[in-house]
Design a protein around this motif. Sequence first.
Motif, PDB file in Angstrom:
ATOM      1  N   ALA A  74      36.365 -19.441  20.176  1.00  0.00           N
ATOM      2  CA  ALA A  74      35.043 -19.317  19.548  1.00  0.00           C
ATOM      3  C   ALA A  74      34.350 -20.660  19.434  1.00  0.00           C
ATOM      4  O   ALA A  74      33.113 -20.713  19.294  1.00  0.00           O
ATOM      5  N   ALA A  75      35.100 -21.764  19.487  1.00  0.00           N
ATOM      6  CA  ALA A  75      34.474 -23.091  19.389  1.00  0.00           C
ATOM      7  C   ALA A  75      33.431 -23.258  20.491  1.00  0.00           C
ATOM      8  O   ALA A  75      32.297 -23.697  20.221  1.00  0.00           O
ATOM      9  N   PHE A  76      33.778 -22.911  21.712  1.00  0.00           N
ATOM     10  CA  PHE A  76      32.857 -23.104  22.833  1.00  0.00           C
ATOM     11  C   PHE A  76      31.759 -22.041  22.836  1.00  0.00           C
ATOM     12  O   PHE A  76      30.638 -22.303  23.249  1.00  0.00           O
ATOM     13  N   PHE A  77      32.092 -20.856  22.379  1.00  0.00           N
ATOM     14  CA  PHE A  77      31.070 -19.805  22.216  1.00  0.00           C
ATOM     15  C   PHE A  77      30.013 -20.278  21.207  1.00  0.00           C
ATOM     16  O   PHE A  77      28.805 -20.147  21.441  1.00  0.00           O
ATOM     17  N   ALA A  78      30.474 -20.857  20.103  1.00  0.00           N
ATOM     18  CA  ALA A  78      29.550 -21.339  19.077  1.00  0.00           C
ATOM     19  C   ALA A  78      28.747 -22.541  19.562  1.00  0.00           C
ATOM     20  O   ALA A  78      27.547 -22.653  19.276  1.00  0.00           O
ATOM     21  N   LEU A  79      29.391 -23.448  20.293  1.00  0.00           N
ATOM     22  CA  LEU A  79      28.657 -24.605  20.819  1.00  0.00           C
ATOM     23  C   LEU A  79      27.553 -24.149  21.767  1.00  0.00           C
ATOM     24  O   LEU A  79      26.437 -24.681  21.744  1.00  0.00           O
ATOM     25  N   GLY A  80      27.854 -23.156  22.609  1.00  0.00           N
ATOM     26  CA  GLY A  80      26.833 -22.629  23.492  1.00  0.00           C
ATOM     27  C   GLY A  80      25.696 -21.973  22.725  1.00  0.00           C
ATOM     28  O   GLY A  80      24.520 -22.148  23.055  1.00  0.00           O
ATOM     29  N   ALA A  81      26.055 -21.226  21.676  1.00  0.00           N
ATOM     30  CA  ALA A  81      25.031 -20.543  20.877  1.00  0.00           C
ATOM     31  C   ALA A  81      24.152 -21.545  20.141  1.00  0.00           C
ATOM     32  O   ALA A  81      22.913 -21.445  20.158  1.00  0.00           O
ATOM     33  N   TYR A  82      24.777 -22.527  19.490  1.00  0.00           N
ATOM     34  CA  TYR A  82      23.983 -23.519  18.758  1.00  0.00           C
ATOM     35  C   TYR A  82      23.203 -24.425  19.708  1.00  0.00           C
ATOM     36  O   TYR A  82      22.086 -24.842  19.398  1.00  0.00           O
ATOM     37  N   GLY A  83      23.784 -24.766  20.881  1.00  0.00           N
ATOM     38  CA  GLY A  83      23.055 -25.585  21.847  1.00  0.00           C
ATOM     39  C   GLY A  83      21.779 -24.904  22.304  1.00  0.00           C
ATOM     40  O   GLY A  83      20.703 -25.521  22.362  1.00  0.00           O
ATOM     41  N   ALA A  84      21.887 -23.617  22.624  1.00  0.00           N
ATOM     42  CA  ALA A  84      20.700 -22.865  23.045  1.00  0.00           C
ATOM     43  C   ALA A  84      19.704 -22.708  21.901  1.00  0.00           C
ATOM     44  O   ALA A  84      18.494 -22.889  22.081  1.00  0.00           O
ATOM     45  N   ALA A  85      20.217 -22.382  20.718  1.00  0.00           N
ATOM     46  CA  ALA A  85      19.325 -22.133  19.578  1.00  0.00           C
ATOM     47  C   ALA A  85      18.596 -23.404  19.145  1.00  0.00           C
ATOM     48  O   ALA A  85      17.373 -23.393  18.906  1.00  0.00           O
ATOM     49  N   LEU A  86      19.318 -24.516  19.048  1.00  0.00           N
ATOM     50  CA  LEU A  86      18.689 -25.755  18.580  1.00  0.00           C
ATOM     51  C   LEU A  86      17.705 -26.303  19.609  1.00  0.00           C
ATOM     52  O   LEU A  86      16.649 -26.834  19.242  1.00  0.00           O
ATOM     53  N   SER A  87      18.043 -26.220  20.900  1.00  0.00           N
ATOM     54  CA  SER A  87      17.105 -26.715  21.919  1.00  0.00           C
ATOM     55  C   SER A  87      15.819 -25.897  21.916  1.00  0.00           C
ATOM     56  O   SER A  87      14.731 -26.426  22.161  1.00  0.00           O
ATOM     57  N   HIS A  88      15.926 -24.614  21.623  1.00  0.00           N
ATOM     58  CA  HIS A  88      14.721 -23.775  21.560  1.00  0.00           C
ATOM     59  C   HIS A  88      13.952 -24.004  20.259  1.00  0.00           C
ATOM     60  O   HIS A  88      12.712 -24.101  20.267  1.00  0.00           O
ATOM     61  N   ALA A  89      14.692 -24.127  19.148  1.00  0.00           N
ATOM     62  CA  ALA A  89      14.013 -24.271  17.850  1.00  0.00           C
ATOM     63  C   ALA A  89      13.338 -25.629  17.700  1.00  0.00           C
ATOM     64  O   ALA A  89      12.260 -25.727  17.101  1.00  0.00           O
ATOM     65  N   HIS A  90      13.952 -26.692  18.222  1.00  0.00           N
ATOM     66  CA  HIS A  90      13.408 -28.042  18.015  1.00  0.00           C
ATOM     67  C   HIS A  90      12.505 -28.507  19.150  1.00  0.00           C
ATOM     68  O   HIS A  90      11.585 -29.295  18.922  1.00  0.00           O
ATOM     69  N   TRP A  91      12.794 -28.072  20.384  1.00  0.00           N
ATOM     70  CA  TRP A  91      12.011 -28.575  21.529  1.00  0.00           C
ATOM     71  C   TRP A  91      11.339 -27.462  22.311  1.00  0.00           C
ATOM     72  O   TRP A  91      10.732 -27.716  23.348  1.00  0.00           O
ATOM     73  N   GLY A  92      11.443 -26.263  21.844  1.00  0.00           N
ATOM     74  CA  GLY A  92      10.771 -25.143  22.500  1.00  0.00           C
ATOM     75  C   GLY A  92      11.298 -24.834  23.897  1.00  0.00           C
ATOM     76  O   GLY A  92      10.551 -24.355  24.754  1.00  0.00           O
ATOM     77  N   ALA A  93      12.570 -25.104  24.138  1.00  0.00           N
ATOM     78  CA  ALA A  93      13.151 -24.866  25.466  1.00  0.00           C
ATOM     79  C   ALA A  93      13.105 -23.387  25.815  1.00  0.00           C
ATOM     80  O   ALA A  93      13.463 -22.541  24.986  1.00  0.00           O
ATOM     81  N   PRO A  94      12.684 -23.035  27.035  1.00  0.00           N
ATOM     82  CA  PRO A  94      12.753 -21.629  27.468  1.00  0.00           C
ATOM     83  C   PRO A  94      14.194 -21.220  27.732  1.00  0.00           C
ATOM     84  O   PRO A  94      15.117 -22.048  27.684  1.00  0.00           O
ATOM     85  N   LEU A  95      14.381 -19.944  28.067  1.00  0.00           N
ATOM     86  CA  LEU A  95      15.742 -19.401  28.198  1.00  0.00           C
ATOM     87  C   LEU A  95      16.619 -20.176  29.191  1.00  0.00           C
ATOM     88  O   LEU A  95      17.748 -20.546  28.836  1.00  0.00           O
ATOM     89  N   PRO A  96      16.149 -20.475  30.413  1.00  0.00           N
ATOM     90  CA  PRO A  96      17.045 -21.200  31.347  1.00  0.00           C
ATOM     91  C   PRO A  96      17.477 -22.564  30.816  1.00  0.00           C
ATOM     92  O   PRO A  96      18.656 -22.923  30.902  1.00  0.00           O
ATOM     93  N   LEU A  97      16.533 -23.315  30.249  1.00  0.00           N
ATOM     94  CA  LEU A  97      16.889 -24.630  29.722  1.00  0.00           C
ATOM     95  C   LEU A  97      17.781 -24.512  28.484  1.00  0.00           C
ATOM     96  O   LEU A  97      18.690 -25.323  28.274  1.00  0.00           O
ATOM     97  N   ALA A  98      17.512 -23.514  27.668  1.00  0.00           N
ATOM     98  CA  ALA A  98      18.335 -23.320  26.467  1.00  0.00           C
ATOM     99  C   ALA A  98      19.774 -22.985  26.851  1.00  0.00           C
ATOM    100  O   ALA A  98      20.729 -23.513  26.262  1.00  0.00           O
TER     101      ALA A  98
END
Length: 594
Positions: A348-372
């Motif tokens: 789950a560590a890597f599952f969570a890192l992927g989830a938070y990486g996508a969520a934070l990049s979208h929430a803070h920098w507005g990254a679209p789905l591919p970049l997130a």
Amino acid sequence: MAAGLTLIFGVTRIVNFAHGSFFMLGALFTAHWVTDWFPAWGESAALYALAMLLGAACAALAGAVAEFLLLRRLAGAPELYQLVATFGLTLAMHDAMRWAFGPGEVFAPRFPGLKGSVELGGEYFPAWQLVTIALGPLVWLGLHLLLSRARFGRRLRAATQDRHMLDALGVNPKPLMLGAVVLGCALAGLGGALQLPREPAHLQMDMNVIVETFVVVVTGGLGSIGGAFLAALLIGLVHAFGVSLFPQATLVLVFLAMGVVLALRPRGLLGLPLDAGPRELVQKFMKVPVGRTWSAIVFIAFAVGCGLAWWSGDYGRALAADALILMIFGVSLQAMMALGGLVSFGHAAFFALGAYGAALSHAHWGAPLPLALTAGCGMALAVAAVFGAAVVRSGGVYLAMLSLALAQVVWAAATQWVGLTGGDNGVIGLTLVTADTATLFYALLAGLALLSVVALGRLSGSSFGAALQAVRDAPQRAAASGLPVSWIKYRIFVESAVLAGLAGGLFAAHKGAVFPSVAAVSTSVDALLVVLLGGAHQLWGAAVGSAVLTWAGAELGGGFDYWRGALGVFVMLIMVLSPSGLLGRLVPLKRRAG
């Protein structure tokens, strides 16, 4: 607690994840005894102490039943199967205690005569805590005398070293196994009862205590009571300094201490050799169905199933999306487990890192789905690249616990780093998937899930897959043949982490929010259940496991209060009756029918 857990492992070679349940049983039984059933006992020190011993006896009795019905049948099974089966026992015992004792907390009275504090060196210490501090060395001394002086203890030590030789000499090892489990569970129940004057008894005590207990036992070395004692002192000191100097990172420091010890001494402080326990029989990875025609039929059936789920409505669509994400997550774990023999209890560590990486990049920098998704995979890759260096030095249950430590560190960071992750409030309001792109996203999920299975099949048949299986089955022979064993393990671990990160990013996009629970133990267990239910050595095992687990969670959770307990019983049955999974059970039947 730690002494009881390591005693059970030392004799039976069973890693008992349900040990926290016996701790909770001792606490709940004693708490109800002195508050609801016989409140007068709470006003007398002697009767209160007797009630604690009754709580320990209750836990010992439950341990005897568990040994006869479950643990005895797991003897000789791989440690991973034991972990998952005893996790099922945890679920079953949790719901059984909820039914028997009710869901509320129980506040037991303070221990008579020990309600105040004692001044030592100008500081005041609670009197009851001083008593429990003194009990720790006494328990260790008692176990030492039992194992070294008593005939029963000497036979237990002999069983620890070579059960088969003891059996050949005319000593039946089964009563010894039963005795070790009963004694270990009694110690766990006594530990729970001793907590009552400090905190109320409740139904979350099992999970709260089992992770900390595993940290102590693994740090000290599985099977070593002396190691558990040393590790308890070490972890206690780290925890105390953490509370004093870094209160926001106490949990992280504890797991880092365990990680450092395992990185330097892969068997813990005083642990047994890694090859002392049972090993899984060599199994061939099954790519069923075989042939282009049957493969095409399976692919078409998969596509039709996804299409039917899409057209069944929002509920069916949401369930199908959950199952597809779980399938990708399961394939990521299956690749390193089935082909590489690397067992992770903290994927789950890597599952969570992927989830938070996508969520934070979208929430803070507005990254679209591919970049997130790229950001999520990048975070998982970065952590796996560093953590993998320690992984190649470890193996078996120690690797499982090391990965669990990483997951707990990620969970603690997500919970306590409020400024970045939002803490328990999580990262919410994600719009990675909108109503206009929902169809495309669902098609992407189905395509990625199918692609992950195809990639796993091709990996198993490649030269790298053959090298992986050689390292899994005969690491010394593989090294003597010139294979770069460490690099092969490192590569599959990193690749598996990146795929888990992709699944986490897809999860964040699908749910529109991320909370620390994505790094919890239950998420790692979900991945293990997906792989083991379907069949770890079956190509479509993760697909079947994710479908069964998602369906069972949705159907049983809808109107049955004790569905987790029922799921626990189901998991135990699978691990005992068909450890090769549902597909592993069906394939021999198909062969016999042919």
